[in-house]
Design a protein around this motif. Sequence first.
Motif, short mmCIF file in Angstrom:
data_model
loop_
_atom_site.label_atom_id
_atom_site.label_comp_id
_atom_site.label_asym_id
_atom_site.label_seq_id
_atom_site.Cartn_x
_atom_site.Cartn_y
_atom_site.Cartn_z
N ASP A 1 -4.27 -6.72 -5.06
CA ASP A 1 -2.84 -6.67 -4.76
C ASP A 1 -2.01 -6.96 -6.00
O ASP A 1 -0.94 -6.36 -6.21
CB ASP A 1 -2.50 -7.69 -3.67
N ASP B 1 -3.74 5.78 -3.31
CA ASP B 1 -4.03 4.50 -2.67
C ASP B 1 -4.83 3.63 -3.64
O ASP B 1 -5.30 4.10 -4.68
CB ASP B 1 -4.84 4.72 -1.39
N HIS C 1 2.52 1.64 -3.45
CA HIS C 1 1.58 2.14 -4.45
C HIS C 1 1.40 3.65 -4.29
O HIS C 1 1.39 4.40 -5.29
CB HIS C 1 0.23 1.43 -4.31
N ARG C 2 1.29 4.11 -3.05
CA ARG C 2 1.14 5.55 -2.81
C ARG C 2 2.38 6.30 -3.28
O ARG C 2 2.30 7.38 -3.86
CB ARG C 2 0.90 5.79 -1.32
N ALA D 1 -7.20 -3.49 -0.57
CA ALA D 1 -5.88 -4.02 -0.22
C ALA D 1 -6.02 -5.35 0.49
O ALA D 1 -6.92 -5.54 1.30
CB ALA D 1 -5.15 -3.01 0.67
N LYS E 1 0.83 -1.21 0.00
CA LYS E 1 0.00 0.00 0.00
C LYS E 1 0.87 1.26 0.00
O LYS E 1 0.59 2.22 -0.73
CB LYS E 1 -0.92 -0.01 1.22
#
Length: 302
Positions: A170, A160, A153-154, A164, A150
Amino acid sequence: MDLKLNRPLVFFDIESTGLNIVSDAIVELSFVKVFPDGEQRVKTWRMCPWDYQNNCQLPMNPAAQAVNGISDEDVKDEKKFYELFGEIISWLSDADLAGYNSAKFDLPMLAEEIERARRFKGLDPGIDLHKKKMIDVQVIFHKMEPRNLKAAHRFYVGCDFENAHAAEADTLATYAVLKGQLNMYTEEQIKNDVEWLDKFTRQQNVVDYAGRLVLNDKGEPCVKFGKHKGKTAREVYMSEPSYFAWIDNGDFTLDTKQQFAALKAQYDAEKKQMRSRPLSDKQTMDAAQQLKNHFGSNGKLF
C-alpha cells in the motif's frame, strides 16, 4: 434512460442555516417530482427559518451563508415551514424520495422540520418518512466508482497492484499514485511542491487529529462536540475550568488531551501575566471607587 416507476419519486435538496440537524433549519427546499408517465413537476420554497421555542427567526450561520448566498434579510419576510406545511406534505404524500447525500443530511433535516411543526404547532403530517423508499444517488456513485487506493492506482498508474492492504504494498502504491497524479495534471492544477501539496490536502481548521477542536473564522480554537459545541476553548475554560480536567480523564485520544492541555497552559499563563501586570491609573481609580461605593464615604460598611 427513463426511470421505471410505479409511483412518483421526489428528488429534493435543502439549503439551511447550518449543518446541525438539531439547532439549524431549512431556508430553501426544492422538489422535482417525477411521475410514472414521465411527467415532471418542479417546486421551490424559500422560507424564514424559525426558532419555535423562542418564537423568532433563526439566524444564518455565516459559513452557511457563504455557501448558499442566502442572508437573514433575504428570508425574513418569507413564510415559515409550518405555514407551508400542508403544501409540502401534499408533494410528499404519494411519493418516494431521492437525493444526493440526502440520507446523511437532507432527509434528517426534513424529518426534523416536520417533527417541529407537529410538536410545536400540532400539525399532523399523515406520513412517515421512515416508511418511504429513499434513493441516495451519492451512495450509488461511491459504490460503482470506488475511491480507495486500489481504484486510484488503476486510474493514475494504469494497472492494479499486488498484495493490496499489505502495509508495504500500500505504501509503494501510494508513492506511485502521487507520481501519477503529478504526471496527469498540469503545474497550474497541482504543483510539484511539498509545501503546496500540504496546504492542498491538509484538513483545514482542525486543531487535533480527532477533530474535537477546530478553528473558527477568527482562528480561535473552538469545541466541536457536546454541551459546549461552538464555544471557544478560552470561553469554556474561563467559565468551567473543570471541563478541561474532564477531557484529560475522559475517553479521548492522547493527542486531543495534549491539545486541550496546551490551551490550558496558555490560558493559565495569560491569567498569571494579567495578575502580575501593574494597574493603570484608571484601573486604580475604578477599584477605589468600587470600594467607596461598597463601604460608604466614611470608610465603614454600616
